[in-house]
Design a protein around this motif. Structure first.
Motif, PDB file in Angstrom:
ATOM      1  N   HIS A 123       0.054  -8.302   0.323  1.00  0.00           N
ATOM      2  CA  HIS A 123      -1.495  -8.063  -0.396  1.00  0.00           C
ATOM      3  C   HIS A 123      -2.443  -9.019   0.861  1.00  0.00           C
ATOM      4  O   HIS A 123      -3.229  -9.177   1.120  1.00  0.00           O
ATOM      5  CB  HIS A 123      -1.496  -8.162  -1.851  1.00  0.00           C
ATOM      6  N   ALA A 124      -1.205 -10.841   0.137  1.00  0.00           N
ATOM      7  CA  ALA A 124      -2.915 -11.621   1.375  1.00  0.00           C
ATOM      8  C   ALA A 124      -2.772 -11.011   2.920  1.00  0.00           C
ATOM      9  O   ALA A 124      -3.198 -11.443   3.808  1.00  0.00           O
ATOM     10  CB  ALA A 124      -1.771 -13.066   0.446  1.00  0.00           C
TER      11      ALA A 124
ATOM     12  N   LEU B  96      -5.964  -2.815  -8.725  1.00  0.00           N
ATOM     13  CA  LEU B  96      -5.366  -2.450  -9.375  1.00  0.00           C
ATOM     14  C   LEU B  96      -4.069  -2.907  -7.916  1.00  0.00           C
ATOM     15  O   LEU B  96      -3.187  -4.481  -8.321  1.00  0.00           O
ATOM     16  CB  LEU B  96      -4.078  -1.694  -9.363  1.00  0.00           C
ATOM     17  N   ASP B  97      -4.776  -4.341  -6.811  1.00  0.00           N
ATOM     18  CA  ASP B  97      -4.088  -4.749  -5.886  1.00  0.00           C
ATOM     19  C   ASP B  97      -3.475  -6.667  -6.652  1.00  0.00           C
ATOM     20  O   ASP B  97      -4.519  -6.725  -7.279  1.00  0.00           O
ATOM     21  CB  ASP B  97      -4.952  -5.465  -4.700  1.00  0.00           C
ATOM     22  N   PRO B  98      -2.991  -6.425  -5.872  1.00  0.00           N
ATOM     23  CA  PRO B  98      -1.406  -6.361  -5.358  1.00  0.00           C
ATOM     24  C   PRO B  98      -0.266  -5.156  -6.063  1.00  0.00           C
ATOM     25  O   PRO B  98       0.400  -5.069  -4.936  1.00  0.00           O
ATOM     26  CB  PRO B  98      -0.560  -7.683  -4.477  1.00  0.00           C
ATOM     27  N   ILE B  99      -0.545  -4.779  -6.972  1.00  0.00           N
ATOM     28  CA  ILE B  99      -0.385  -3.657  -6.915  1.00  0.00           C
ATOM     29  C   ILE B  99       0.087  -2.652  -6.548  1.00  0.00           C
ATOM     30  O   ILE B  99      -1.230  -2.286  -6.405  1.00  0.00           O
ATOM     31  CB  ILE B  99       0.540  -3.131  -9.108  1.00  0.00           C
ATOM     32  N   PRO B 100       1.086  -1.633  -5.211  1.00  0.00           N
ATOM     33  CA  PRO B 100       0.330  -0.487  -5.133  1.00  0.00           C
ATOM     34  C   PRO B 100       0.226   0.498  -5.801  1.00  0.00           C
ATOM     35  O   PRO B 100       0.789   0.533  -6.563  1.00  0.00           O
ATOM     36  CB  PRO B 100       1.962  -0.746  -4.494  1.00  0.00           C
ATOM     37  N   ALA B 101      -0.598   1.321  -5.416  1.00  0.00           N
ATOM     38  CA  ALA B 101      -1.534   2.250  -6.010  1.00  0.00           C
ATOM     39  C   ALA B 101      -1.378   2.795  -5.388  1.00  0.00           C
ATOM     40  O   ALA B 101      -2.452   2.777  -4.275  1.00  0.00           O
ATOM     41  CB  ALA B 101      -2.488   1.704  -7.604  1.00  0.00           C
TER      42      ALA B 101
ATOM     43  N   ARG C 285       0.376  -0.334   2.599  1.00  0.00           N
ATOM     44  CA  ARG C 285       1.388  -1.226   3.959  1.00  0.00           C
ATOM     45  C   ARG C 285       2.723  -1.011   3.604  1.00  0.00           C
ATOM     46  O   ARG C 285       3.515  -1.972   3.245  1.00  0.00           O
ATOM     47  CB  ARG C 285       1.188  -2.414   4.016  1.00  0.00           C
ATOM     48  N   LEU C 286       2.806  -0.254   1.865  1.00  0.00           N
ATOM     49  CA  LEU C 286       3.942  -0.633   1.296  1.00  0.00           C
ATOM     50  C   LEU C 286       5.787  -0.012   2.306  1.00  0.00           C
ATOM     51  O   LEU C 286       6.216  -0.263   2.197  1.00  0.00           O
ATOM     52  CB  LEU C 286       4.047  -0.271   0.043  1.00  0.00           C
ATOM     53  N   LEU C 287       5.097   1.455   2.312  1.00  0.00           N
ATOM     54  CA  LEU C 287       5.799   1.800   3.443  1.00  0.00           C
ATOM     55  C   LEU C 287       5.881   2.046   4.620  1.00  0.00           C
ATOM     56  O   LEU C 287       6.637   2.489   5.625  1.00  0.00           O
ATOM     57  CB  LEU C 287       6.789   3.674   2.243  1.00  0.00           C
ATOM     58  N   CYS C 288       4.423   1.919   5.127  1.00  0.00           N
ATOM     59  CA  CYS C 288       3.999   2.693   6.574  1.00  0.00           C
ATOM     60  C   CYS C 288       2.933   2.076   6.727  1.00  0.00           C
ATOM     61  O   CYS C 288       2.109   1.423   6.281  1.00  0.00           O
ATOM     62  CB  CYS C 288       4.665   3.294   7.203  1.00  0.00           C
ATOM     63  N   ASP C 289       2.401   1.511   7.800  1.00  0.00           N
ATOM     64  CA  ASP C 289       1.228   1.579   8.557  1.00  0.00           C
ATOM     65  C   ASP C 289       0.301   2.117   7.964  1.00  0.00           C
ATOM     66  O   ASP C 289      -0.015   3.684   8.714  1.00  0.00           O
ATOM     67  CB  ASP C 289       0.264   1.622   9.340  1.00  0.00           C
ATOM     68  N   LEU C 290      -0.270   3.355   6.911  1.00  0.00           N
ATOM     69  CA  LEU C 290      -0.904   4.686   6.051  1.00  0.00           C
ATOM     70  C   LEU C 290      -1.871   4.413   6.962  1.00  0.00           C
ATOM     71  O   LEU C 290      -2.796   5.788   7.240  1.00  0.00           O
ATOM     72  CB  LEU C 290      -0.602   4.243   4.204  1.00  0.00           C
TER      73      LEU C 290
ATOM     74  N   PHE D 190      12.693  -0.538  -2.289  1.00  0.00           N
ATOM     75  CA  PHE D 190      11.913  -0.913  -0.845  1.00  0.00           C
ATOM     76  C   PHE D 190      12.372  -2.021   0.004  1.00  0.00           C
ATOM     77  O   PHE D 190      12.774  -2.425  -0.768  1.00  0.00           O
ATOM     78  CB  PHE D 190      10.730  -0.119  -1.208  1.00  0.00           C
ATOM     79  N   ARG D 191      12.625  -2.077   1.198  1.00  0.00           N
ATOM     80  CA  ARG D 191      12.843  -2.542   2.419  1.00  0.00           C
ATOM     81  C   ARG D 191      11.541  -2.669   3.059  1.00  0.00           C
ATOM     82  O   ARG D 191      11.419  -2.192   4.068  1.00  0.00           O
ATOM     83  CB  ARG D 191      13.769  -2.461   2.824  1.00  0.00           C
ATOM     84  N   ASN D 192      10.429  -3.707   2.337  1.00  0.00           N
ATOM     85  CA  ASN D 192       9.241  -3.944   3.903  1.00  0.00           C
ATOM     86  C   ASN D 192       9.433  -4.702   4.765  1.00  0.00           C
ATOM     87  O   ASN D 192      10.470  -5.640   4.631  1.00  0.00           O
ATOM     88  CB  ASN D 192       8.358  -4.235   2.627  1.00  0.00           C
ATOM     89  N   THR D 193       9.052  -4.062   5.570  1.00  0.00           N
ATOM     90  CA  THR D 193       8.762  -4.613   7.377  1.00  0.00           C
ATOM     91  C   THR D 193       8.101  -6.269   7.236  1.00  0.00           C
ATOM     92  O   THR D 193       8.946  -7.075   8.030  1.00  0.00           O
ATOM     93  CB  THR D 193       8.382  -3.677   8.495  1.00  0.00           C
TER      94      THR D 193
END
Length: 296
Positions: A289-290, A134-139, A157-162, A246-249
């Motif tokens: 994703h890149a 599914l990448d680059p679709i966040p899932a 990496r969508l909301l934080c460094d999980l 979302f506001r990704n850094t």
């Protein structure tokens, strides 16, 4: 007919009693076998000169688990006593049980493990492969308690460094109410937290007596005044998706369509996906994703 129904009821009661008794004896034998295989040195205790018992003594297990010696002795004697999940957790740690042994312990005791397992049996290799594709679709895959059980690189990496978050803290509720990076990435944080808490309340109705749910609720109430205020409203919202900002850094603003793909009952495990709602968001997800691939 009445006599037959009475006899059937009696048979069922006897079967339940028999099963309960078998479980008690199996639990007693299992605890004894695990105790006898551990040396004092493994748990930081002195061996001493005279030790007729192989492995640990009962009083040593009781000491390590912070329970009474008499109570633990009764447990190994298969007496009919109540065992809380918290005590089982302490025993599992004291006896150095691995994951399979811990699961077996809670199963024999007829209790729910209060510690969420990072590896969910419903997450098959095929599902993990689907997340990757599914990448680059966040899932990600979540349970109804919002534990994040698996995720792909873009979601990580969508909301934080999980990856930097400890497994026991990979829970959307915990992160949304306590993690600064996660909170700053959500554009409409108050509304998202309100809806999430309302969905959590709706799902919890089927799990009110389960220790893992009560433990999560207790933790949220202890660490977040914001959660306590929202929880006191008693709002309930059913499952459903919507567009989120979302506001990704790393790549900036993302407009994503949230969808739940259910892997079981509608209040159970689900695959959560965030498809881009516009071309700009699609391109930014590709860049995110890149960036993740470049750091590997």
């Amino acid at each position: 007919m009445t006599t037959m129904a009475s006899e059937l009821s009696q048979v069922r009661e006897e079967a339940e009693v028999s099963e309960h008794e078998v479980r008690r004896h199996e639990l007693a034998d299992f605890l004894r076998s695990r105790r006898e295989r551990i040396t004092p040195e493994q748990v930081g205790l002195p061996r001493g000169r005279r030790r007729r018992t192989p492995g640990l003594r009962r009083e040593e297990v009781a000491q390590l688990s912070a329970v009474g010696v008499t109570w633990y002795t009764w447990l190994e004697q298969a007496r009919d006593i109540q065992v809380s999940p918290q005590v089982l957790d302490a025993l599992a740690r004291a006896l150095l049980l691995d994951r399979s042994e811990r699961t077996h312990l809670f199963s024999l005791a007829g209790a729910v493990d209060p510690t969420p397992d990072a590896d969910c049996p419903s997450i098959t290799p095929a599902l993990r492969d689907m997340l990757r594709q599914l990448d680059p679709i966040p899932a990600c895959i979540q349970n109804s308690r919002y534990d994040i059980l698996a995720y792909n690189r873009t979601y990580g990496r969508l909301l934080c460094d999980l990856d930097a978050v400890t497994p026991e803290d990979r829970n959307c509720m915990i992160l949304s109410y306590t993690n600064p990076d996660w909170r700053s990435a959500v554009v409409d944080l108050p509304e998202m937290n309100r809806v999430m808490a309302a969905k959590f309340r709706g799902a919890m109705a089927e799990h009110l007596a389960e220790p893992a749910w009560k433990a999560l609720l207790g933790r949220l109430e202890a660490v977040s005044p914001e959660f306590r205020e929202i929880w006191a409203r008693h709002e309930v919202v059913g499952p459903g998706g919507r567009t989120k900002l979302f506001r990704n850094t790393h790549v900036g603003l993302l407009r994503l369509d949230h969808t739940d793909l259910w892997l079981g009952p509608s209040t159970g495990p689900r695959m959560v996906t965030y498809a881009p709602a516009d071309e700009e968001s699609r391109e930014r997800l590709r860049r995110l994703h890149a960036l993740e691939l470049a750091e590997m």
